[in-house]
Design a protein around this motif. Structure first.
Motif, PDB file in Angstrom:
ATOM      1  N   ASP A 134     -22.742  67.930 -31.814  1.00 16.54           N
ATOM      2  CA  ASP A 134     -22.936  68.434 -30.458  1.00 16.54           C
ATOM      3  C   ASP A 134     -22.587  67.403 -29.406  1.00 16.54           C
ATOM      4  O   ASP A 134     -22.629  67.683 -28.208  1.00 16.54           O
ATOM      5  N   ASN A 135     -22.261  66.189 -29.879  1.00 20.33           N
ATOM      6  CA  ASN A 135     -22.046  65.079 -28.960  1.00 20.33           C
ATOM      7  C   ASN A 135     -20.600  65.080 -28.487  1.00 20.33           C
ATOM      8  O   ASN A 135     -19.678  64.804 -29.260  1.00 20.33           O
ATOM      9  N   GLU A 136     -20.391  65.394 -27.198  1.00 18.35           N
ATOM     10  CA  GLU A 136     -19.027  65.391 -26.670  1.00 18.35           C
ATOM     11  C   GLU A 136     -18.668  63.972 -26.262  1.00 18.35           C
ATOM     12  O   GLU A 136     -19.199  63.429 -25.307  1.00 18.35           O
ATOM     13  N   GLY A 151     -13.522  49.529 -20.947  1.00 13.27           N
ATOM     14  CA  GLY A 151     -14.662  50.389 -20.669  1.00 13.27           C
ATOM     15  C   GLY A 151     -15.860  49.964 -21.482  1.00 13.27           C
ATOM     16  O   GLY A 151     -15.730  49.247 -22.470  1.00 13.27           O
ATOM     17  N   PRO A 152     -17.057  50.411 -21.057  1.00 14.40           N
ATOM     18  CA  PRO A 152     -18.271  49.980 -21.748  1.00 14.40           C
ATOM     19  C   PRO A 152     -18.346  50.518 -23.176  1.00 14.40           C
ATOM     20  O   PRO A 152     -17.638  51.455 -23.532  1.00 14.40           O
ATOM     21  N   SER A 153     -19.212  49.909 -23.955  1.00 13.92           N
ATOM     22  CA  SER A 153     -19.418  50.321 -25.345  1.00 13.92           C
ATOM     23  C   SER A 153     -19.880  51.768 -25.392  1.00 13.92           C
ATOM     24  O   SER A 153     -20.719  52.189 -24.598  1.00 13.92           O
ATOM     25  N   SER A 203     -18.043  54.361 -24.703  1.00 10.40           N
ATOM     26  CA  SER A 203     -17.388  55.228 -23.728  1.00 10.40           C
ATOM     27  C   SER A 203     -16.309  56.093 -24.357  1.00 10.40           C
ATOM     28  O   SER A 203     -15.764  56.976 -23.705  1.00 10.40           O
ATOM     29  N   GLY A 204     -15.975  55.829 -25.638  1.00 10.47           N
ATOM     30  CA  GLY A 204     -15.008  56.684 -26.332  1.00 10.47           C
ATOM     31  C   GLY A 204     -13.623  56.070 -26.495  1.00 10.47           C
ATOM     32  O   GLY A 204     -12.681  56.763 -26.870  1.00 10.47           O
ATOM     33  N   LYS A 205     -13.497  54.757 -26.245  1.00  4.86           N
ATOM     34  CA  LYS A 205     -12.183  54.097 -26.334  1.00  4.86           C
ATOM     35  C   LYS A 205     -11.608  54.179 -27.740  1.00  4.86           C
ATOM     36  O   LYS A 205     -10.454  54.562 -27.941  1.00  4.86           O
ATOM     37  N   SER A 206     -12.426  53.803 -28.735  1.00  2.55           N
ATOM     38  CA  SER A 206     -11.944  53.846 -30.120  1.00  2.55           C
ATOM     39  C   SER A 206     -11.596  55.272 -30.517  1.00  2.55           C
ATOM     40  O   SER A 206     -10.579  55.519 -31.167  1.00  2.55           O
ATOM     41  N   THR A 207     -12.453  56.189 -30.136  1.00  3.84           N
ATOM     42  CA  THR A 207     -12.221  57.585 -30.503  1.00  3.84           C
ATOM     43  C   THR A 207     -10.893  58.063 -29.923  1.00  3.84           C
ATOM     44  O   THR A 207     -10.103  58.719 -30.608  1.00  3.84           O
ATOM     45  N   LEU A 208     -10.617  57.700 -28.671  1.00  5.68           N
ATOM     46  CA  LEU A 208      -9.350  58.080 -28.042  1.00  5.68           C
ATOM     47  C   LEU A 208      -8.177  57.516 -28.846  1.00  5.68           C
ATOM     48  O   LEU A 208      -7.227  58.222 -29.189  1.00  5.68           O
ATOM     49  N   ASP A 243      -7.170  48.307 -31.689  1.00  8.10           N
ATOM     50  CA  ASP A 243      -8.562  48.598 -31.323  1.00  8.10           C
ATOM     51  C   ASP A 243      -9.381  47.310 -31.348  1.00  8.10           C
ATOM     52  O   ASP A 243      -9.807  46.860 -32.409  1.00  8.10           O
ATOM     53  N   GLU A 244      -9.579  46.749 -30.188  1.00 10.79           N
ATOM     54  CA  GLU A 244     -10.312  45.481 -30.050  1.00 10.79           C
ATOM     55  C   GLU A 244      -9.899  44.476 -31.126  1.00 10.79           C
ATOM     56  O   GLU A 244     -10.733  44.031 -31.926  1.00 10.79           O
ATOM     57  N   PRO A 245      -8.626  44.094 -31.127  1.00  9.53           N
ATOM     58  CA  PRO A 245      -8.115  43.266 -32.232  1.00  9.53           C
ATOM     59  C   PRO A 245      -8.723  41.870 -32.279  1.00  9.53           C
ATOM     60  O   PRO A 245      -8.643  41.217 -33.322  1.00  9.53           O
ATOM     61  N   THR A 278      -9.310  46.716 -25.378  1.00  8.55           N
ATOM     62  CA  THR A 278      -9.671  45.294 -25.391  1.00  8.55           C
ATOM     63  C   THR A 278     -10.729  44.957 -24.356  1.00  8.55           C
ATOM     64  O   THR A 278     -10.928  45.698 -23.385  1.00  8.55           O
ATOM     65  N   HIS A 279     -11.420  43.863 -24.622  1.00  6.63           N
ATOM     66  CA  HIS A 279     -12.328  43.305 -23.619  1.00  6.63           C
ATOM     67  C   HIS A 279     -11.744  42.034 -23.021  1.00  6.63           C
ATOM     68  O   HIS A 279     -12.399  41.353 -22.241  1.00  6.63           O
ATOM     69  N   GLU A 280     -10.505  41.697 -23.427  1.00  5.93           N
ATOM     70  CA  GLU A 280      -9.857  40.476 -22.931  1.00  5.93           C
ATOM     71  C   GLU A 280      -9.207  40.772 -21.578  1.00  5.93           C
ATOM     72  O   GLU A 280      -8.056  41.207 -21.498  1.00  5.93           O
TER      73      GLU A 280
END
Ligand SMILES: Nc1ncnc2c1ncn2[C@@H]1O[C@H](COP(=O)(O)OP(=O)(O)OP(=O)(O)O)[C@@H](O)[C@H]1O
Ligand SMILES: [Mg+2]
Lengths: 292, 247
Positions: B16-18, B37-39, B41-46, B164-166, B196-198
């Motif tokens: 149910d989690n969009e 984006g913050p942890s 937020s769906g970056k990896s999923t995208l 993905d956040e290498p 990335t967070h760099e």
């Protein structure tokens, strides 16, 4: 100095609290904890020695040696013990293991399949063959089949029957090991393989299974030990002098000679194989434990 | 001109989690796009939807104009042109560095052993771990492992690389080696989509920066704008936290 001494005593005390009540005051029963520990140990050794002496004095050693460790009777078992009995036991075991390995792997993959009927079939198979005594499988294959289908015999005759019976039983256990091994491979491995364009089957064969099999070597070696012993069930099928194996050979010779030495020798021959294998398993487990 | 990546109205649910709530964006050939984006937020999923490691619940994904979300699409064929680099490297531990870079060439592209080995050595050389060819992943540092993973993806001649956040799983002193390799790739014109967070890397290398929060794209533009002068409060708050972790 005194303070440290009693601190140490308290530690030994805690370590041996199984036989002494916890108490910081040594004076309660008039004995110091150390003294009590010494007495307790002394009693345990005394009992051990007393039992040893009693056994040594009461047992009829000449009779035991004559009936269980009889040199000439043992010598009479060679070389057949190795050239026929052990050889057949090894053939039965390894053939059964090979069948169990392949069938177990297939069952494990079915168990993890996305096709529900495969999962059900594998689960039912595993539950049935894990739950039945191996003896029943032997009897069904050895007598049930020929009675139902007269003239039918498995390829390899006794060898084929035993290998199949052992394999069918082993497959159920090995399937569960393989499944655990496959599931222990991190999810990222499959994802990396898929992201390189590998199809699921290719990824399973090239990437997942090689890692899974390494993980399950200890339980699979254990299974080999169990099969090695279970191969003795072949005696229920009635073996000939040529197809005899360790247990049957030992019991036949025992009856022949009216002496139990052959069973001891046959037993020792099992241990000759199972103990080293057991040591290998423990080593492998220790090594994997360290790697984690 | 066809887009290297085009995403239209992408939604992704886990139960149910969009997690992705309608994403639209494109990457042009040769572009480097950084996703921040913050942890959660769906970056990896995208990113994982782009090569279908996650199947989108709704919406369309196109790579080089071909729709991956088409039920008849050959996903495996499409993935050959899309390299992926994971936070946890995901090297194959039972294979040496060289074999890691060879196996998909042989098993997927059908290259012969010799050809695969030559290409593998070229790529390991390119990422600076040529001398580690015969080492197993467990014998390599995190930075070396990640560079082998990049070589493994490059050996397939991808048109697009997903990261993905290498560098997130690396010790700080090893981050630079990996970023250097990625810079080099960008200079060579590789199309790259990088979570990335760099911020330094994003600012210097990216053509565009995408800021995601709560499963939507909040801001999408040049780094000087999104990082240097964000127009949304959420972006400012996030950047402030990333750039001043102590305060
Ligand atoms: N396989 C999954 N099953 C269920 N929920 C998932 C799954 N993968 C991700 N999620 C959820 O989706 C949300 C987004 O996850 P995602 O990994 O895309 O975030 P992220 O932006 O990459 O965060 P991070 O910076 O921590 O990597 C999170 O709430 C996560 O719990
Ligand atoms: Mg992530």
């Amino acid at each position: 100095m005194d303070g440290r001494r009693s601190g140490l005593d308290a530690v030994t005390h805690l370590l041996t609290m199984a036989d002494t009540p916890i108490s910081a005051e040594p004076a309660r029963s008039g004995l110091s904890p150390r003294k009590r520990r010494q007495i307790s140990l002394g009693v345990q050794y005394a009992v051990f020695v007393a039992v040893l002496v009693a056994v040594a004095m009461l047992a009829d050693w000449p009779k035991i040696a004559e009936n269980f460790f009889n040199g000439p009777v043992a010598a009479g078992m060679f070389p057949t013990l190795f050239t026929v009995a052990l050889k057949n036991t090894l053939i039965f075991t390894l053939a059964g293991y090979a069948i169990g390995f392949v069938l177990g792997l297939v069952l494990a993959l079915m168990r993890l399949s996305s096709v529900a009927p495969y999962r059900v079939v594998a689960l039912v198979y595993i539950e049935i063959f894990r739950g039945l005594p191996a003896l029943i499988i032997f009897l069904l294959l050895g007598f049930g089949l020929p009675i139902a289908f007269p003239g039918f015999s498995l390829p390899g005759d006794v060898y084929g029957t035993v290998a199949l019976a052992l394999g069918l039983v082993a497959a159920a256990y090995m399937a569960e090991s393989f499944r655990a091994g496959i599931q222990a491979v991190p999810k990222g491995q499959m994802e990396a393989a898929r992201s390189l364009g590998m199809k699921p089957t290719r990824a399973m064969i090239s990437i997942i299974l090689p890692q899974a099999i390494r993980i399950v070597i200890p339980p699979l070696t254990n299974e080999l030990i169990l099969l090695f012993k279970d191969s003795s069930l072949v005696f229920t099928l009635g073996v000939t002098a040529a197809t005899t194996e360790l247990t049957k050979f030992g019991s036949d010779t025992t009856i022949d000679q009216a002496n139990s030495t052959p069973l001891i020798v046959a037993g020792a021959t099992y241990l000759l194989i199972t103990i080293p294998l057991g040591i290998v398993v423990r080593r492998l487990e220790a090594r994997q434990g360290r790697k984690r | 001109m066809t887009h290297a990546v085009e995403i239209r109205d992408l939604h992704k649910y886990f139960g149910d989690n969009e997690v992705l709530k309608g994403i639209d964006f494109t990457v042009e050939p040769g572009q480097v796009v950084c996703v921040i984006g913050p942890s959660g937020s769906g970056k990896s999923t995208l990113l994982r939807c782009v090569n279908m490691l996650e199947v989108p619940t709704k919406g369309q994904v196109f790579i080089n104009g071909a729709e991956l979300t088409d039920p008849d699409a050959d996903i495996d064929a499409a993935r050959r042109h899309v390299g992926m680099v994971f936070q946890q490297f995901n090297l194959f531990p039972h294979l040496t560095a060289l074999q890691n870079v060879m196996i998909a060439q042989q098993r997927v592209l059908g290259r012969g052993k010799n050809e695969a080995e030559i290409i593998a050595r070229e790529n390991l050389n390119k990422v600076g771990v040529a001398e580690k060819c015969d080492a197993y992943p467990g014998q390599l540092s995190g930075g070396q492992q990640q560079r082998v993973a990049i070589a493994r993806a490059l050996a397939m001649n991808p048109d697009l690389m997903l990261f993905d956040e290498p560098t997130s799983a690396l010790d700080p002193e090893l981050v630079g080696d990996v970023l250097t390799v990625m810079r080099k790739l960008a200079e060579e014109g590789m199309t790259m989509l990088v979570v990335t967070h760099e911020m330094g890397f994003a600012r210097e290398v990216a053509d565009r920066v995408v800021f995601m929060d709560g499963g939507v794209i909040v801001e999408d533009g040049e780094p000087s704008k999104v990082i240097g002068n964000p127009s949304h409060e959420r972006t400012r708050t996030f950047l402030h936290r990333v750039l001043h972790p102590e305060g």
